[in-house]
Write a protein that holds these residues in place. Structure first.
Motif, PDB file in Angstrom:
ATOM      1  N   TYR A 121      52.312  45.491  35.754  1.00 27.94           N
ATOM      2  CA  TYR A 121      52.680  44.319  36.552  1.00 27.94           C
ATOM      3  C   TYR A 121      53.022  44.719  37.987  1.00 27.94           C
ATOM      4  O   TYR A 121      53.677  45.735  38.225  1.00 27.94           O
ATOM      5  N   GLU A 122      52.604  43.881  38.912  1.00 29.99           N
ATOM      6  CA  GLU A 122      52.870  44.107  40.325  1.00 29.99           C
ATOM      7  C   GLU A 122      53.629  42.922  40.896  1.00 29.99           C
ATOM      8  O   GLU A 122      53.345  41.766  40.564  1.00 29.99           O
ATOM      9  N   ARG A 123      54.580  43.215  41.758  1.00 28.19           N
ATOM     10  CA  ARG A 123      55.443  42.189  42.334  1.00 28.19           C
ATOM     11  C   ARG A 123      54.922  41.733  43.686  1.00 28.19           C
ATOM     12  O   ARG A 123      54.546  42.559  44.518  1.00 28.19           O
ATOM     13  N   LEU A 136      55.032  37.870  39.647  1.00 31.81           N
ATOM     14  CA  LEU A 136      54.634  39.112  38.993  1.00 31.81           C
ATOM     15  C   LEU A 136      53.243  38.887  38.435  1.00 31.81           C
ATOM     16  O   LEU A 136      53.031  37.979  37.626  1.00 31.81           O
ATOM     17  N   ARG A 137      52.306  39.719  38.863  1.00 31.33           N
ATOM     18  CA  ARG A 137      50.919  39.539  38.442  1.00 31.33           C
ATOM     19  C   ARG A 137      50.524  40.602  37.433  1.00 31.33           C
ATOM     20  O   ARG A 137      50.903  41.765  37.533  1.00 31.33           O
ATOM     21  N   GLY A 138      49.750  40.150  36.436  1.00 30.18           N
ATOM     22  CA  GLY A 138      49.302  41.021  35.364  1.00 30.18           C
ATOM     23  C   GLY A 138      48.069  41.811  35.740  1.00 30.18           C
ATOM     24  O   GLY A 138      47.584  41.746  36.883  1.00 30.18           O
ATOM     25  N   PRO A 139      47.511  42.540  34.790  1.00 31.82           N
ATOM     26  CA  PRO A 139      46.387  43.454  35.070  1.00 31.82           C
ATOM     27  C   PRO A 139      45.126  42.755  35.548  1.00 31.82           C
ATOM     28  O   PRO A 139      44.285  43.383  36.203  1.00 31.82           O
ATOM     29  N   ALA A 166      52.236  34.404  27.163  1.00 28.54           N
ATOM     30  CA  ALA A 166      51.512  35.623  26.779  1.00 28.54           C
ATOM     31  C   ALA A 166      52.171  36.894  27.302  1.00 28.54           C
ATOM     32  O   ALA A 166      51.783  37.996  26.899  1.00 28.54           O
ATOM     33  N   HIS A 167      53.160  36.749  28.188  1.00 27.93           N
ATOM     34  CA  HIS A 167      53.762  37.932  28.819  1.00 27.93           C
ATOM     35  C   HIS A 167      55.262  38.032  28.564  1.00 27.93           C
ATOM     36  O   HIS A 167      55.947  38.792  29.248  1.00 27.93           O
ATOM     37  N   ARG A 168      55.762  37.309  27.595  1.00 31.40           N
ATOM     38  CA  ARG A 168      57.197  37.309  27.350  1.00 31.40           C
ATOM     39  C   ARG A 168      57.646  38.557  26.590  1.00 31.40           C
ATOM     40  O   ARG A 168      56.843  39.283  26.043  1.00 31.40           O
TER      41      ARG A 168
END
Length: 224
Positions: A121-123, A136-139, A166-168
């Motif tokens: 994850y990237e902020r 926060l972005r996923g792959p 899906a990201h919890r």
């Protein structure tokens, strides 16, 4: 403490309207019963916030009667230390509870725990005037979690803290709150305020946020 101070409610509401780019709330009811905010949302066109629920229960009854008679779809939000009494008053006016278990919470932002999102994850942090949005972005570039904070004077009002299903359970909520607190302190804020949903209370409590009052939210019954 025997009542929730109206000034704290005003401070939260002032920041909430800034966070959502809404017009400034206007007084409603005799003697300063509450504040009225134009929300412009389907199913939530207007929201009325009670200011004196604990010191004068009759003020809630007056606001509830006005909400029951309103032409626009209107919510009545009542911060209170006596939620059972508030629920009885709004029920007697013919309103039904829309949300249960919400809390008005505060914290000292200078002592807020710091967390960073784990890979992949990237902020991303975007600030526009008093409002900062953290994502926060996923792959795959998808938004996995996000939140907003508005700085008004020494206060920072956090709003719309969300994690995609899906990201919890990956600490993303903690990372979002950490980034919001960091941005707010950089903007000159010291005190954080928010209204926590029933689902979010555990997260905020674990980060040191304190419950100041329960929040009762009611509206006209939805026609079947």
């Amino acid at each position: 403490m025997t009542k929730i101070e109206s000034e704290l409610i005003r401070r939260w509401l002032g920041g909430w309207t800034v966070a959502r780019s809404l017009p400034e709330a206007e007084p409603v009811g005799p003697g300063g019963d509450g504040l009225r905010s134009e929300c412009h949302q389907p199913g939530r066109e207007v929201e009325v916030f009670a200011l004196r629920a604990d010191e004068e229960p009759e003020s809630v009854a007056r606001l509830a009667a006005a909400v029951a008679a309103a032409r626009q779809v209107t919510w009545l939000t009542v911060p209170t230390l006596r939620p059972g009494r508030a629920e009885a008053v709004v029920g007697a006016a013919g309103l039904e509870l829309l949300r249960r278990g919400e809390w008005l919470m505060t914290t000292d932002l200078t002592e807020h725990p710091r967390h960073v999102p784990a890979a992949p994850y990237e902020r991303q942090v975007r600030t526009d005037g008093p409002v900062t949005v953290v994502s926060l972005r996923g792959p795959c570039g998808e938004v996995a979690a996000r939140g907003t904070v508005a700085v008004v004077g020494g206060d920072a009002i956090a709003d719309r803290i969300e994690t995609d299903a899906a990201h919890r359970r990956r600490g993303l909520g903690r990372a979002v709150m950490s980034a919001l607190a960091e941005a707010a302190v950089s903007g000159g804020a010291r005190t954080g305020l928010l209204i926590a949903s029933d689902e979010g209370r555990h997260l905020y409590s674990s980060l040191g946020w304190r419950r100041e009052a329960d929040v009762v939210i009611a509206g006209r019954p939805v026609a079947s």
